[in-house]
Design an enzyme around this catalytic site. Structure first.
Site, PDB file in Angstrom:
ATOM      1  N   ASP A 123       0.865  -1.180   0.000  1.00 39.03           N
ATOM      2  CA  ASP A 123       0.000   0.000   0.000  1.00 39.03           C
ATOM      3  C   ASP A 123       0.906   1.237   0.000  1.00 39.03           C
ATOM      4  O   ASP A 123       2.137   1.120  -0.151  1.00 39.03           O
ATOM      5  CB  ASP A 123      -0.999  -0.034   1.173  1.00 39.03           C
ATOM      6  CG  ASP A 123      -0.360   0.222   2.534  1.00 39.03           C
ATOM      7  OD1 ASP A 123       0.884   0.344   2.617  1.00 39.03           O
ATOM      8  OD2 ASP A 123      -1.112   0.290   3.533  1.00 39.03           O
ATOM      9  N   HIS A 124       0.313   2.405   0.190  1.00 40.98           N
ATOM     10  CA  HIS A 124       1.083   3.656   0.155  1.00 40.98           C
ATOM     11  C   HIS A 124       2.174   3.703   1.232  1.00 40.98           C
ATOM     12  O   HIS A 124       3.254   4.213   1.014  1.00 40.98           O
ATOM     13  CB  HIS A 124       0.138   4.852   0.306  1.00 40.98           C
ATOM     14  CG  HIS A 124      -0.738   4.754   1.520  1.00 40.98           C
ATOM     15  ND1 HIS A 124      -1.752   3.822   1.626  1.00 40.98           N
ATOM     16  CD2 HIS A 124      -0.738   5.437   2.696  1.00 40.98           C
ATOM     17  CE1 HIS A 124      -2.348   3.948   2.797  1.00 40.98           C
ATOM     18  NE2 HIS A 124      -1.748   4.909   3.469  1.00 40.98           N
ATOM     19  N   HIS A 184      10.280 -23.930   8.673  1.00 43.72           N
ATOM     20  CA  HIS A 184       9.191 -24.554   9.434  1.00 43.72           C
ATOM     21  C   HIS A 184       7.814 -24.304   8.847  1.00 43.72           C
ATOM     22  O   HIS A 184       6.921 -25.130   9.003  1.00 43.72           O
ATOM     23  CB  HIS A 184       9.198 -24.039  10.885  1.00 43.72           C
ATOM     24  CG  HIS A 184      10.349 -24.549  11.692  1.00 43.72           C
ATOM     25  ND1 HIS A 184      10.415 -24.404  13.064  1.00 43.72           N
ATOM     26  CD2 HIS A 184      11.483 -25.202  11.333  1.00 43.72           C
ATOM     27  CE1 HIS A 184      11.547 -24.947  13.509  1.00 43.72           C
ATOM     28  NE2 HIS A 184      12.214 -25.433  12.475  1.00 43.72           N
ATOM     29  N   CYS A 241       2.909  -3.204   4.086  1.00 42.66           N
ATOM     30  CA  CYS A 241       2.056  -2.054   4.440  1.00 42.66           C
ATOM     31  C   CYS A 241       2.790  -1.306   5.545  1.00 42.66           C
ATOM     32  O   CYS A 241       3.997  -1.508   5.732  1.00 42.66           O
ATOM     33  CB  CYS A 241       0.632  -2.481   4.813  1.00 42.66           C
ATOM     34  SG  CYS A 241       0.460  -3.405   6.351  1.00 42.66           S
ATOM     35  N   ARG A 270       8.179 -33.189   9.994  1.00 43.39           N
ATOM     36  CA  ARG A 270       7.091 -32.968  10.964  1.00 43.39           C
ATOM     37  C   ARG A 270       6.287 -31.697  10.676  1.00 43.39           C
ATOM     38  O   ARG A 270       5.145 -31.566  11.125  1.00 43.39           O
ATOM     39  CB  ARG A 270       7.657 -32.919  12.383  1.00 43.39           C
ATOM     40  CG  ARG A 270       8.523 -31.703  12.672  1.00 43.39           C
ATOM     41  CD  ARG A 270       9.226 -31.819  14.015  1.00 43.39           C
ATOM     42  NE  ARG A 270       9.875 -30.583  14.429  1.00 43.39           N
ATOM     43  CZ  ARG A 270      11.065 -30.159  13.986  1.00 43.39           C
ATOM     44  NH1 ARG A 270      11.726 -30.876  13.096  1.00 43.39           N
ATOM     45  NH2 ARG A 270      11.578 -29.034  14.431  1.00 43.39           N
ATOM     46  N   HIS A 271       6.867 -30.788   9.931  1.00 47.60           N
ATOM     47  CA  HIS A 271       6.177 -29.515   9.670  1.00 47.60           C
ATOM     48  C   HIS A 271       5.087 -29.649   8.609  1.00 47.60           C
ATOM     49  O   HIS A 271       4.173 -28.837   8.546  1.00 47.60           O
ATOM     50  CB  HIS A 271       7.185 -28.457   9.229  1.00 47.60           C
ATOM     51  CG  HIS A 271       8.269 -28.246  10.236  1.00 47.60           C
ATOM     52  ND1 HIS A 271       8.020 -27.714  11.478  1.00 47.60           N
ATOM     53  CD2 HIS A 271       9.589 -28.543  10.204  1.00 47.60           C
ATOM     54  CE1 HIS A 271       9.154 -27.672  12.166  1.00 47.60           C
ATOM     55  NE2 HIS A 271      10.117 -28.168  11.415  1.00 47.60           N
ATOM     56  N   THR A 331       2.673  -1.310   8.994  1.00 47.11           N
ATOM     57  CA  THR A 331       3.185  -2.198  10.044  1.00 47.11           C
ATOM     58  C   THR A 331       3.395  -3.618   9.541  1.00 47.11           C
ATOM     59  O   THR A 331       4.011  -4.431  10.236  1.00 47.11           O
ATOM     60  CB  THR A 331       2.171  -2.297  11.196  1.00 47.11           C
ATOM     61  OG1 THR A 331       0.928  -2.773  10.636  1.00 47.11           O
ATOM     62  CG2 THR A 331       1.963  -0.957  11.870  1.00 47.11           C
TER      63      THR A 331
HETATM   64  C1  RB5 Z   1      -2.009   2.874   6.470  1.00 50.63           C
HETATM   65  O1  RB5 Z   1      -2.041   4.111   7.078  1.00 50.63           O
HETATM   66  C2  RB5 Z   1      -1.767   1.773   7.503  1.00 50.63           C
HETATM   67  O2  RB5 Z   1      -2.840   1.661   8.363  1.00 50.63           O
HETATM   68  C3  RB5 Z   1      -1.472   0.456   6.837  1.00 50.63           C
HETATM   69  O3  RB5 Z   1      -0.385   0.597   5.990  1.00 50.63           O
HETATM   70  C4  RB5 Z   1      -1.104  -0.700   7.731  1.00 50.63           C
HETATM   71  O4  RB5 Z   1      -0.099  -0.355   8.628  1.00 50.63           O
HETATM   72  C5  RB5 Z   1      -2.215  -1.413   8.395  1.00 50.63           C
HETATM   73  O5  RB5 Z   1      -2.028  -2.452   9.041  1.00 50.63           O
END
Ligand code: RB5
Length: 146
Positions: A11-12, A101, A68, A135-136, A70
């Site tokens: 994403d951005h 794994h 993204c 095993r995995h 996070t």
């Molecule tokens: C975008 O602002 C942000 O929410 C997205 O990139 C991500 O971190 C969501 O989990």
């Protein structure tokens, strides 16, 4: 050995890291299938997880990178697709074990949370480490039925 073509999407909030990792992969001799996004304009990460699922399902690629802010939102979205085993990675140990794994086929990064050199190192490990099987296998099989 997997195909030498890697799909990459973000994403951005992951756009800048996507550009950097795409360039790095090309320098290493991989072909890159860039599924977007193409700039810093806000978009919904779930659309890019859906597009990644399509190219994995159609066997255009075997491995992909999703990013993204996070890495959390796009991981949740990716793992709704049974053909994706997406691992949100922060360090080298996680990158290696996600392959050994979990047979992860998608590595996920948080563009706002990971350093670029750490991300490059993790991506290298992800692409060069084999699944251990054994095993995995049963654990992955059971997970894929959920
Ligand atoms: C975008 O602002 C942000 O929410 C997205 O990139 C991500 O971190 C969501 O989990």
């Amino acid at each position: 050995m997997f195909k030498k073509i890697i799909a990459i999407a973000s994403d951005h909030a992951g756009y800048e890291l996507k550009v950097l990792l795409g360039e790095t992969l090309e320098l290493q001799g991989f072909s890159v299938l860039d599924l977007g996004t193409d700039g810093l304009q806000p978009v919904d990460y779930s659309d890019f997880a859906d597009d990644m699922a399509k190219v994995i399902r159609n066997k255009e690629v075997d491995r992909g990178v999703l990013i993204c802010g996070t890495g959390i939102g796009i991981s949740i979205a990716a793992n709704r697709h049974t053909e994706l085993r997406a691992a949100l990675i922060h360090d080298a140990l996680g990158a290696r074990l996600s392959r050994q794994h979990n047979d992860a086929n998608i590595i996920v990064f948080g563009g706002r949370t990971i350093g670029t050199e750490v991300a490059k190192d993790c991506l290298d490990l992800f692409l060069s480490t084999e699944f251990e099987g054994g095993r995995h296998k049963q654990r992955i099989y059971k997970t894929s039925k959920i």
